[in-house]
Every structure is written in C-alpha cells, then in structure tokens.
Scaffold this motif. Structure first.
Motif, PDB file in Angstrom:
ATOM      1  N   ALA A  58       0.837  -1.208   0.000  1.00  0.00           N
ATOM      2  CA  ALA A  58       0.000   0.000   0.000  1.00  0.00           C
ATOM      3  C   ALA A  58       0.870   1.256   0.000  1.00  0.00           C
ATOM      4  CB  ALA A  58      -0.930  -0.005   1.216  1.00  0.00           C
ATOM      5  N   ILE A  59       1.950   1.234   0.752  1.00  0.00           N
ATOM      6  CA  ILE A  59       2.864   2.372   0.783  1.00  0.00           C
ATOM      7  C   ILE A  59       3.532   2.558  -0.576  1.00  0.00           C
ATOM      8  CG2 ILE A  59       5.060   3.194   1.745  1.00  0.00           C
ATOM      9  CD1 ILE A  59       4.099   1.922   4.432  1.00  0.00           C
ATOM     10  N   LYS A  60       3.940   1.462  -1.200  1.00  0.00           N
ATOM     11  CA  LYS A  60       4.547   1.543  -2.539  1.00  0.00           C
ATOM     12  C   LYS A  60       3.563   2.155  -3.532  1.00  0.00           C
ATOM     13  CE  LYS A  60       7.594  -2.517  -2.392  1.00  0.00           C
ATOM     14  NZ  LYS A  60       7.766  -3.844  -3.004  1.00  0.00           N
ATOM     15  N   LYS A  61       2.331   1.702  -3.493  1.00  0.00           N
ATOM     16  CA  LYS A  61       1.313   2.195  -4.416  1.00  0.00           C
ATOM     17  C   LYS A  61       1.055   3.684  -4.188  1.00  0.00           C
ATOM     18  CE  LYS A  61      -3.428   1.367  -5.890  1.00  0.00           C
ATOM     19  NZ  LYS A  61      -4.650   0.586  -5.685  1.00  0.00           N
ATOM     20  N   TYR A  62       0.887   4.065  -2.920  1.00  0.00           N
ATOM     21  CA  TYR A  62       0.649   5.470  -2.593  1.00  0.00           C
ATOM     22  C   TYR A  62       1.834   6.331  -3.019  1.00  0.00           C
ATOM     23  CZ  TYR A  62      -0.067   9.708   0.099  1.00  0.00           C
ATOM     24  OH  TYR A  62      -0.212  11.013   0.470  1.00  0.00           O
ATOM     25  N   SER A  63       3.039   5.850  -2.782  1.00  0.00           N
ATOM     26  CA  SER A  63       4.243   6.604  -3.149  1.00  0.00           C
ATOM     27  C   SER A  63       4.323   6.794  -4.654  1.00  0.00           C
ATOM     28  CB  SER A  63       5.500   5.890  -2.647  1.00  0.00           C
ATOM     29  OG  SER A  63       5.510   5.838  -1.244  1.00  0.00           O
ATOM     30  N   ALA A  64       4.033   5.744  -5.397  1.00  0.00           N
ATOM     31  CA  ALA A  64       4.074   5.835  -6.863  1.00  0.00           C
ATOM     32  C   ALA A  64       3.023   6.828  -7.370  1.00  0.00           C
ATOM     33  CB  ALA A  64       3.849   4.461  -7.486  1.00  0.00           C
ATOM     34  N   GLN A  65       1.828   6.791  -6.792  1.00  0.00           N
ATOM     35  CA  GLN A  65       0.776   7.728  -7.189  1.00  0.00           C
ATOM     36  C   GLN A  65       1.169   9.164  -6.858  1.00  0.00           C
ATOM     37  OE1 GLN A  65      -2.614   6.187  -5.070  1.00  0.00           O
ATOM     38  NE2 GLN A  65      -3.198   4.811  -6.724  1.00  0.00           N
ATOM     39  N   SER A  66       1.724   9.361  -5.679  1.00  0.00           N
ATOM     40  CA  SER A  66       2.143  10.694  -5.270  1.00  0.00           C
ATOM     41  C   SER A  66       3.254  11.216  -6.164  1.00  0.00           C
ATOM     42  CB  SER A  66       2.613  10.691  -3.811  1.00  0.00           C
ATOM     43  OG  SER A  66       1.557  10.348  -2.958  1.00  0.00           O
ATOM     44  N   LEU A  67       4.208  10.345  -6.469  1.00  0.00           N
ATOM     45  CA  LEU A  67       5.329  10.728  -7.317  1.00  0.00           C
ATOM     46  C   LEU A  67       4.854  11.104  -8.714  1.00  0.00           C
ATOM     47  CD1 LEU A  67       8.392  11.014  -7.487  1.00  0.00           C
ATOM     48  CD2 LEU A  67       8.494   8.625  -8.161  1.00  0.00           C
ATOM     49  N   SER A  68       3.899  10.370  -9.226  1.00  0.00           N
ATOM     50  CA  SER A  68       3.413  10.646 -10.582  1.00  0.00           C
ATOM     51  C   SER A  68       2.699  11.996 -10.665  1.00  0.00           C
ATOM     52  CB  SER A  68       2.482   9.529 -11.056  1.00  0.00           C
ATOM     53  OG  SER A  68       1.247   9.576 -10.371  1.00  0.00           O
ATOM     54  N   GLN A  69       2.239  12.512  -9.544  1.00  0.00           N
ATOM     55  CA  GLN A  69       1.523  13.790  -9.542  1.00  0.00           C
ATOM     56  C   GLN A  69       2.443  14.998  -9.343  1.00  0.00           C
ATOM     57  OE1 GLN A  69      -1.604  13.400  -6.651  1.00  0.00           O
ATOM     58  NE2 GLN A  69      -2.583  11.730  -7.757  1.00  0.00           N
ATOM     59  N   LEU A  70       3.708  14.740  -9.019  1.00  0.00           N
ATOM     60  CA  LEU A  70       4.654  15.838  -8.842  1.00  0.00           C
ATOM     61  C   LEU A  70       5.012  16.436 -10.193  1.00  0.00           C
ATOM     62  CD1 LEU A  70       7.234  14.392  -6.278  1.00  0.00           C
ATOM     63  CD2 LEU A  70       5.608  16.238  -5.887  1.00  0.00           C
ATOM     64  N   PRO A  71       5.263  17.734 -10.200  1.00  0.00           N
ATOM     65  CA  PRO A  71       5.729  18.336 -11.449  1.00  0.00           C
ATOM     66  C   PRO A  71       7.139  17.823 -11.759  1.00  0.00           C
ATOM     67  CG  PRO A  71       5.761  19.951  -9.651  1.00  0.00           C
ATOM     68  CD  PRO A  71       5.124  18.707  -9.123  1.00  0.00           C
ATOM     69  N   ASP A  72       7.472  17.817 -13.024  1.00  0.00           N
ATOM     70  CA  ASP A  72       8.805  17.349 -13.408  1.00  0.00           C
ATOM     71  C   ASP A  72       9.840  18.266 -12.785  1.00  0.00           C
ATOM     72  OD1 ASP A  72      10.637  15.712 -14.658  1.00  0.00           O
ATOM     73  OD2 ASP A  72      10.766  17.011 -16.416  1.00  0.00           O
ATOM     74  N   GLY A  73      10.854  17.655 -12.213  1.00  0.00           N
ATOM     75  CA  GLY A  73      11.903  18.448 -11.570  1.00  0.00           C
ATOM     76  C   GLY A  73      12.813  17.579 -10.746  1.00  0.00           C
ATOM     77  N   LYS A  74      13.617  18.222  -9.932  1.00  0.00           N
ATOM     78  CA  LYS A  74      14.636  17.549  -9.131  1.00  0.00           C
ATOM     79  C   LYS A  74      14.040  16.491  -8.191  1.00  0.00           C
ATOM     80  CE  LYS A  74      18.869  19.280  -7.155  1.00  0.00           C
ATOM     81  NZ  LYS A  74      19.519  20.437  -6.522  1.00  0.00           N
ATOM     82  N   ILE A  75      12.966  16.828  -7.504  1.00  0.00           N
ATOM     83  CA  ILE A  75      12.362  15.916  -6.520  1.00  0.00           C
ATOM     84  C   ILE A  75      11.798  14.678  -7.210  1.00  0.00           C
ATOM     85  CG2 ILE A  75      10.506  15.656  -4.826  1.00  0.00           C
ATOM     86  CD1 ILE A  75      10.893  18.612  -4.158  1.00  0.00           C
ATOM     87  N   LYS A  76      11.139  14.869  -8.330  1.00  0.00           N
ATOM     88  CA  LYS A  76      10.523  13.749  -9.045  1.00  0.00           C
ATOM     89  C   LYS A  76      11.569  12.786  -9.596  1.00  0.00           C
ATOM     90  CE  LYS A  76       6.886  12.655 -12.304  1.00  0.00           C
ATOM     91  NZ  LYS A  76       5.838  13.226 -13.151  1.00  0.00           N
TER      92      LYS A  76
END
Length: 77
Positions: A58-76
């Motif tokens: 569940a944490i992996k899934k949530y993390s992947a979803q959250s990451l996909s919503q970040l704008p392109d950049g250093k953090i992503k």
C-alpha cells in the motif's frame, strides 16, 4: 511467533501518548511500527506477515501515485 494481535498491541502501545490529529507524530509511530515489523519479519506468523506485506504494498502504491503527480523536476527524478 509474533501474531497479528501482538502487532496490534505494539501499535496501540506506540500510539498511547500521541495526541489525536498530530499527523507528524502518527506518521513517526507508523514508521516505528513498520520498522519493527520488517526487522522481526522472520518471527511473524503467516497472518502477521500478510499484514506487513499488504502495508508495504500500500505504501509503494501510494508513493508511486504521489510521485506521478509531482511536477517534473529535481524531486521527481
């Protein structure tokens, strides 16, 4: 063997002094709980292992979803 009831008791003990609504403290206790579960994984019974595995997925899934919503950049990246 550590059972699901043992895990539940451990988590309840961790949350005992946490103020409801203190998300930072709750998150910290969740990390402690998952760390404990992972460190003692070989001691978990099958049901407790499933709970731990499901939590990690569940944490992996949530993390992947959250990451996909970040704008392109250093953090992503």
């Amino acid at each position: 063997m550590i059972t699901k009831d043992n895990l539940r008791s451990y988590f309840e003990k961790l949350l005992h002094n946490v103020i409801p609504g203190d998300l930072q403290a709750i998150n910290q206790k969740m990390v402690e709980y998952l760390t404990y579960s992972i460190q003692h994984y070989d001691e978990l019974d099958e049901e407790a292992k499933k709970i731990t595995d499901d939590s990690i997925e569940a944490i992996k899934k949530y993390s992947a979803q959250s990451l996909s919503q970040l704008p392109d950049g250093k953090i992503k990246r």
